[in-house]
Scaffold this active site. Sequence first.
Site, mmCIF file in Angstrom:
data_model
loop_
_atom_site.group_PDB
_atom_site.id
_atom_site.type_symbol
_atom_site.label_atom_id
_atom_site.label_comp_id
_atom_site.label_asym_id
_atom_site.label_seq_id
_atom_site.Cartn_x
_atom_site.Cartn_y
_atom_site.Cartn_z
ATOM 1 N N ASN A 120 0.447 -0.995 0.142
ATOM 2 C CA ASN A 120 0.015 -0.479 -0.383
ATOM 3 C C ASN A 120 0.513 1.926 -0.365
ATOM 4 O OD1 ASN A 120 0.781 -0.797 3.230
ATOM 5 N ND2 ASN A 120 -1.254 0.927 3.260
ATOM 6 N N GLU A 176 4.847 -3.589 12.185
ATOM 7 C CA GLU A 176 3.953 -2.077 12.036
ATOM 8 C C GLU A 176 2.137 -3.247 11.211
ATOM 9 O OE1 GLU A 176 3.065 0.066 13.538
ATOM 10 O OE2 GLU A 176 5.221 0.751 14.132
ATOM 11 N N CYS A 183 -3.108 1.821 6.835
ATOM 12 C CA CYS A 183 -3.553 1.143 7.827
ATOM 13 C C CYS A 183 -3.545 2.224 8.837
ATOM 14 C CB CYS A 183 -2.381 0.334 8.640
ATOM 15 S SG CYS A 183 -0.652 1.055 8.584
ATOM 16 N N GLU A 221 8.733 3.506 14.509
ATOM 17 C CA GLU A 221 9.971 3.091 12.844
ATOM 18 C C GLU A 221 9.251 5.497 12.844
ATOM 19 O OE1 GLU A 221 9.235 0.667 9.739
ATOM 20 O OE2 GLU A 221 7.620 0.564 10.099
#
Length: 476
Positions: free
Chosen positions: A149, A247, A281, A458
């Site tokens: 994505n 993640e 997300c 991150e």
Amino acid sequence: MEDIGGIIGGRRVSGQLLCDNINPSDTGDIVSRYAKLDSTSVDEAVAIARNAFAGWANASPEVRFDVLDKAGDLVLQRAAQLGELLSREEGKTLPEGIGEAGRAGRILKFFAAETLRMGGEYLPSTRPGVDVEISREPLGVIGMITPWNFPIAIPAWKIAPAIAFGNSVVIKPAEATPAMALALVEILYEAGLPDGVVNIVLGSGSVVGEAIVTHKDIAAISFTGSVPTGRSIARKCAEQLKKVQLEMGGKNPLVVLNDADLDVAVNCALNGAFFSTGQRCTASSRLVVQDGIHNAFVEKLAAAMQKLRVGHALEKETQIGPVVDARQLASILDYVAVAKDQGAEVIGGQAIEGATPGFYMAPALCVSTDRNDRINREEVFGPVASVVKVGSFEEALDVANDTEFGLSSGICTTSLKHAREFKRKAEAGMVMVNLPTAGVDYHVPFGGRKASSHGSREQGRYAIEHYTTVKTAYVG
Ligand code: ADP
């Protein structure tokens, strides 16, 4: 057309098993043909990355700075071309594709500067005459597994900190979007990266991904993808005591209180839920709306949603591109059908035909849903939002937190009191006030809680945690 299967040791490698990389806006357009490699290629890539590690880790930070800075410049200069390729490959609109490429360039430049900040601490020891130094060192070879994505930004935000702090890399991008990760790695080599510091191996999750996760010479894994895959990777890493960062998904709430500015709330929901075809997300998939503003909000949002132009990602007027592939489209339509079966009133949400054969659907708004309906529990990953009506701020907060996920949580309100309380009590890694839940800066930490994330954060300066280990040295 090429049958590239990866870049190992700075050289392109090809393979036997060929796949077509199809444009989701036009299934007749084959973006590239690539080869699927296997675990033998992973072994080779890891051995090469191990060899390259020492030289890279011990190079002057200026060497690492120059590579990342130049690669960042090249990505920014070519953002239009890269963005077009991204839109063709993944299906997000051209401005979104160009924006993502630009973001990748900025990330590379941010971490270029971080090479010079890899400092430590000095403390006096409790023993007189002894010094204590705390420093950070790279880990070795980092394995990375990325989703489709954000096909250039995610590889960039994993590779850039890894190599900035002196590690080498073996990465496997998603099968649906290999072209962008390949382009990024090629640019790093063009910018002067020594051979073997970053290696990319294309192939399936179950073969190449699995080989990376279980390889004994890979020191740490950074993964972005689904919860089931993340969980199984975490289990395998635990067996090997391997450092892991995951993640995963989100079921991000956007709370709209009675005192919200209606236009702000509608724009936040429209952008957060439907842009990038909802394939983020951080998408605002649950709209938790107080009863006093509920009807006006739903009416205005539904009207704005129905005006969104769905179409070919490269068409100028398009606001919502196609879904990434047939499997994903079928899964989203199934979620919409289940929402209807469970009593939701669904506006939009049907597959539609475009001028070219592609995976198009009208965005969907599911109204009158219950917090326990499947549409409010599971991540759909498409242009679908559901509305849960609530009576008070307290109930809104309770519904917002009532999820196994905890990535991004938003609120639209003009009340300072409620904004502050929401900021404090939202069980999420990121909180947005009068902003969409999606859309984050590149120089600050990104990540969530609960089933959304595992391991350290991150991006931004916090990325150093995953990509380095701490050494405490005593000098007498
Ligand atoms: P999605 O549903 O978004 O494709 P996945 O978690 O299946 O999410 O995929 C994310 C990434 O993980 C992809 O690169 C995929 O190939 C990889 N992957 C899938 N299964 C595994 C696995 N068992 N081991 C390692 N990587 C995997």
